[in-house]
Every structure is written in structure tokens, then in C-alpha cells.
Scaffold this motif. Structure first.
Motif, PDB file in Angstrom:
ATOM      1  N   GLY A  67       6.894  13.569  -1.667  1.00  0.00           N
ATOM      2  CA  GLY A  67       7.669  14.424  -2.064  1.00  0.00           C
ATOM      3  C   GLY A  67       7.495  15.814  -1.682  1.00  0.00           C
ATOM      4  N   ALA A  68       6.216  15.959  -0.961  1.00  0.00           N
ATOM      5  CA  ALA A  68       5.694  17.478  -0.689  1.00  0.00           C
ATOM      6  C   ALA A  68       5.932  17.521   0.934  1.00  0.00           C
ATOM      7  N   TRP A  69       6.229  19.078   1.181  1.00  0.00           N
ATOM      8  CA  TRP A  69       6.178  19.486   2.453  1.00  0.00           C
ATOM      9  C   TRP A  69       4.663  19.225   3.124  1.00  0.00           C
TER      10      TRP A  69
ATOM     11  N   THR B   3      15.883  28.043   2.793  1.00  0.00           N
ATOM     12  CA  THR B   3      15.765  28.121   1.522  1.00  0.00           C
ATOM     13  C   THR B   3      14.213  28.254   0.990  1.00  0.00           C
ATOM     14  N   ALA B   4      13.260  28.064   2.180  1.00  0.00           N
ATOM     15  CA  ALA B   4      11.910  27.972   1.824  1.00  0.00           C
ATOM     16  C   ALA B   4      11.403  27.281   0.897  1.00  0.00           C
ATOM     17  N   GLU B   5      12.001  25.879   0.787  1.00  0.00           N
ATOM     18  CA  GLU B   5      11.234  25.034  -0.088  1.00  0.00           C
ATOM     19  C   GLU B   5       9.859  24.410  -0.028  1.00  0.00           C
ATOM     20  N   ASP B   6       9.435  24.841   1.326  1.00  0.00           N
ATOM     21  CA  ASP B   6       8.014  24.525   1.479  1.00  0.00           C
ATOM     22  C   ASP B   6       7.232  25.889   1.032  1.00  0.00           C
ATOM     23  N   GLY B   7       8.028  26.967   0.615  1.00  0.00           N
ATOM     24  CA  GLY B   7       7.080  28.123   0.019  1.00  0.00           C
ATOM     25  C   GLY B   7       7.037  29.256   0.897  1.00  0.00           C
TER      26      GLY B   7
ATOM     27  N   TRP C  59       0.075  13.078  10.539  1.00  0.00           N
ATOM     28  CA  TRP C  59      -0.324  12.483   9.425  1.00  0.00           C
ATOM     29  C   TRP C  59       0.345  11.120   9.310  1.00  0.00           C
ATOM     30  N   GLY C  60       1.448  10.836  10.174  1.00  0.00           N
ATOM     31  CA  GLY C  60       2.153   9.527   9.995  1.00  0.00           C
ATOM     32  C   GLY C  60       3.569   9.672  10.370  1.00  0.00           C
ATOM     33  N   ASP C  61       4.550   8.988  10.193  1.00  0.00           N
ATOM     34  CA  ASP C  61       5.776   8.822  10.563  1.00  0.00           C
ATOM     35  C   ASP C  61       6.957   9.678   9.685  1.00  0.00           C
ATOM     36  N   ASP C  62       6.245   9.829   8.401  1.00  0.00           N
ATOM     37  CA  ASP C  62       7.342  10.326   7.473  1.00  0.00           C
ATOM     38  C   ASP C  62       7.207  11.731   7.629  1.00  0.00           C
ATOM     39  N   LEU C  63       8.196  12.601   7.599  1.00  0.00           N
ATOM     40  CA  LEU C  63       8.118  14.073   7.450  1.00  0.00           C
ATOM     41  C   LEU C  63       7.481  14.622   6.289  1.00  0.00           C
TER      42      LEU C  63
END
Length: 323
Positions: free
Chosen positions: A199-201, A215-219, A191-195
Motif C-alpha cells: 500500500g506504499a508508494w 494529489t501528491a499521495e506519495d508526499g 523492486w518487482g512487478d507491482d507499482l
């Protein structure tokens, strides 16, 4: 960036090298229900444009290739699709035949007696008796609510067997990277250069302190459904993160130095097969191989809880191409 040991697949667990499966009899051939995206013919500059990779992985030099049109699964092969293959053919995976596979240490669901040991080089990997595609974390786990998750604990041999049953093949490494870029040039991710975006994974990788706690911040602590994240410009979901994907090629860290420009394939032989895309266990503190240029490899009979595949086919037909 300096070389680092591979966190991606277990190192030191007993790996055996078996013969690739033959194409099944016509009466046992079936259909992969995965949707296929048409990847157009074109030119692309492949490899690590940023110096992000590990030297030993052979992500450089950056080089241009020309690829013919082909088809690629919009997702990795799911548990439901693999179950249909097993039901039709009686196929037993490498993990089932050997009686164990590798599970990440925090995910193990097995009696203590079924924990067979740790990988000396990567102790977060545990050999678990009864871990296989039906039991991703061990014999106390199952596929409840995971029909649409990627099948895991599949060796390269298992992936070939499925692809041949479905009249398809595995993608070449060049096809995989070209498709993963989704039509974008010289980007880190599909999708581009930024991970992260807004603010969303954008992919399923490891958050927290690797390897102690996710920590499973991405769910997701393990696999996510195959369409859990938005597709790239070619309509392909999760070309990075979630599970490593087997490619057809034998791995050579020097493959890019003298690579054919037109429809390149890997070496004619080798000991390890290419894997691409990273997985839910990749973390930038140890293994940032969730980039489109990143490469890794494992013996063809390796299996683990973060290792799957997607199928490819020629643009004009879906005939088998031997790996």
C-alpha cells in the motif's frame, strides 16, 4: 501500446544544440561527494518484457547483454554537490545562459511577465524566464531545504561538465538499465512487478488527474530528497521516478535490433540524447515511462524542472570516458 507524445520534456520550446564541454584544467577539477555503488560484471536481459512501452521508444526487442563491472552513483547529483561544482568552476548552465527553462504549469513561481509561453505540443510545460537550477520553479523559488534534492534544469552538456570536473562520466544506457534492475530479472520496476508495495508508494511520480492536479499521495508535488525511497538490490536510490537521468548515449529507436552484446554503447552520433527513469511528472494515463525498460530522449541542451543525472565510473579507476 500505441505511441503517444512525450510528456517527459517540453516539446516545441526553442532547443539549441551546443558543443559538449571540454574537460576542465587539472587545477579546477574537484570531487563529486555522491557515494558510488559497485555494480558487478554480469549478464542481463534488457528491454520491455511485458509490451508496456511505446513502439516509437524502441524498447524492443528484448536482448541479452554482457557488462563489465562499473561504479554508479547511489543517488542522482544533488543541489549541494552541483553548487560545489559551480562555486569551484564558475560554470553557467544552459538555462542560465539562455535565460529561461521549462517548468510544469502548476509549479510556476514567477511574475506573469516572466512567463514566456507554452509548448504547443505539451501545453503543461511553460517557458519561464529565470528558471534554472537555483530557481527550480522560477525566479520566485529557491533551494531552501532542498540541498539533498536532485539538481534539475541541467542539460546533457551541464551533466557532462560536472562529470568531467569530478573525474567521472555519465552511464551508458545499457549500464543504467542493468543497474536499475538491481539484480532482478525481467521485472517492471527496481523492486518487482507491482507499482506499490504493502500500500506504499515506492517512487515519486504523479498522482491524480494528469496534467490538471497532482494529489501528491506519495508526499511530493515536485522533487523528493534523493534518498527518500528505499534503494534497489545494488543500493541505488530512485532509479525510477523523481527526475529523468541523462545517459551518455545518443538515442536511436532501432538501437536494440543490432546491438553489440558486450558493453554496448549507443550510435556514434545523433541529435538527441537518451534519458532514463521517468520523473515526478510521469502518470500511467499518459506517460508510463517510470519502468526500468522505458526510454526517452531530448536534445543535449534541453533543460526542465524534472531533468537531472547521476555519475558513473569505471570499476578500476574513475577516469573520464568521453561521450
Amino acid at each position: 501500446m500505441s505511441d503517444q507524445p512525450a510528456c517527459c520534456v517540453p516539446a516545441g520550446l526553442d532547443a539549441r544544440s551546443g558543443a559538449a564541454p571540454a574537460a576542465p584544467p587539472a587545477e579546477l577539477r574537484g570531487t563529486d561527494p555522491s557515494a558510488m555503488a559497485a555494480i558487478p560484471a554480469g549478464r542481463a536481459v534488457l528491454g520491455d518484457h511485458f509490451g508496456d512501452g511505446y513502439a516509437g521508444d524502441g524498447e524492443r526487442p528484448v536482448h541479452e547483454v554482457e557488462l563489465s563491472a562499473f561504479l554508479l552513483g547511489t543517488t542522482t547529483v544533488t543541489n549541494a554537490a552541483f553548487a560545489a561544482f559551480v562555486d569551484a568552476t564558475g560554470h553557467r548552465t544552459t538555462a542560465e545562459t539562455e535565460g529561461y527553462s521549462a517548468v510544469f504549469h502548476t509549479d510556476v513561481a514567477a511574475p506573469l511577465a516572466d512567463v514566456l509561453g507554452y509548448s504547443p505540443a505539451t501545453p503543461w510545460w511553460v517557458g519561464v524566464r529565470g528558471a534554472d537550477w537555483r530557481h527550480p520553479e522560477g525566479p520566485l523559488s529557491d533551494l531552501a531545504d532542498r540541498a539533498d534534492h536532485p539538481v534539475v534544469h541541467v542539460s546533457h552538456d551541464d551533466a557532462l561538465a560536472f562529470a568531467r570536473w569530478a573525474g567521472r562520466r555519465l552511464p551508458t544506457e545499457a549500464e543504467w538499465e542493468y543497474a536499475a534492475r538491481g539484480g532482478l530479472a525481467a521485472k517492471r520496476y527496481p523492486w518487482g512487478d507491482d507499482l506499490m508495495a504493502d500500500g506504499a508508494w515506492r517512487c515519486n511520480i504523479f498522482q491524480g488527474s494528469f496534467p490538471a492536479s497532482n494529489t501528491a499521495e506519495d508526499g511530493w508535488t515536485t522533487t523528493a530528497p534523493v534518498t527518500a525511497y528505499s534503494p534497489n538490490g545494488y543500493g541505488l536510490h530512485q532509479m525510477v521516478g523523481n527526475v529523468w537521468e541523462w545517459c551518455a548515449d545518443w538515442f536511436d529507436p532501432g538501437a536494440y535490433t543490432d546491438r553489440p552484446r558486450r558493453d554496448p554503447r549507443g550510435p556514434a552520433s545523433g541529435t538527441v540524447r537518451v534519458m532514463r527513469g521517468g520523473s515526478f511528472l510521469c502518470h500511467d494515463s499518459y506517460c508510463n515511462r517510470y519502468r526500468v525498460a522505458a526510454r526517452s530522449a531530448a536534445p543535449p541542451d534541453s533543460s526542465a524542472s524534472n531533468l537531472g543525472f547521476r555519475c558513473a565510473a569505471d570499476a578500476t579507476t574513475e577516469k573520464e570516458i568521453d561521450a
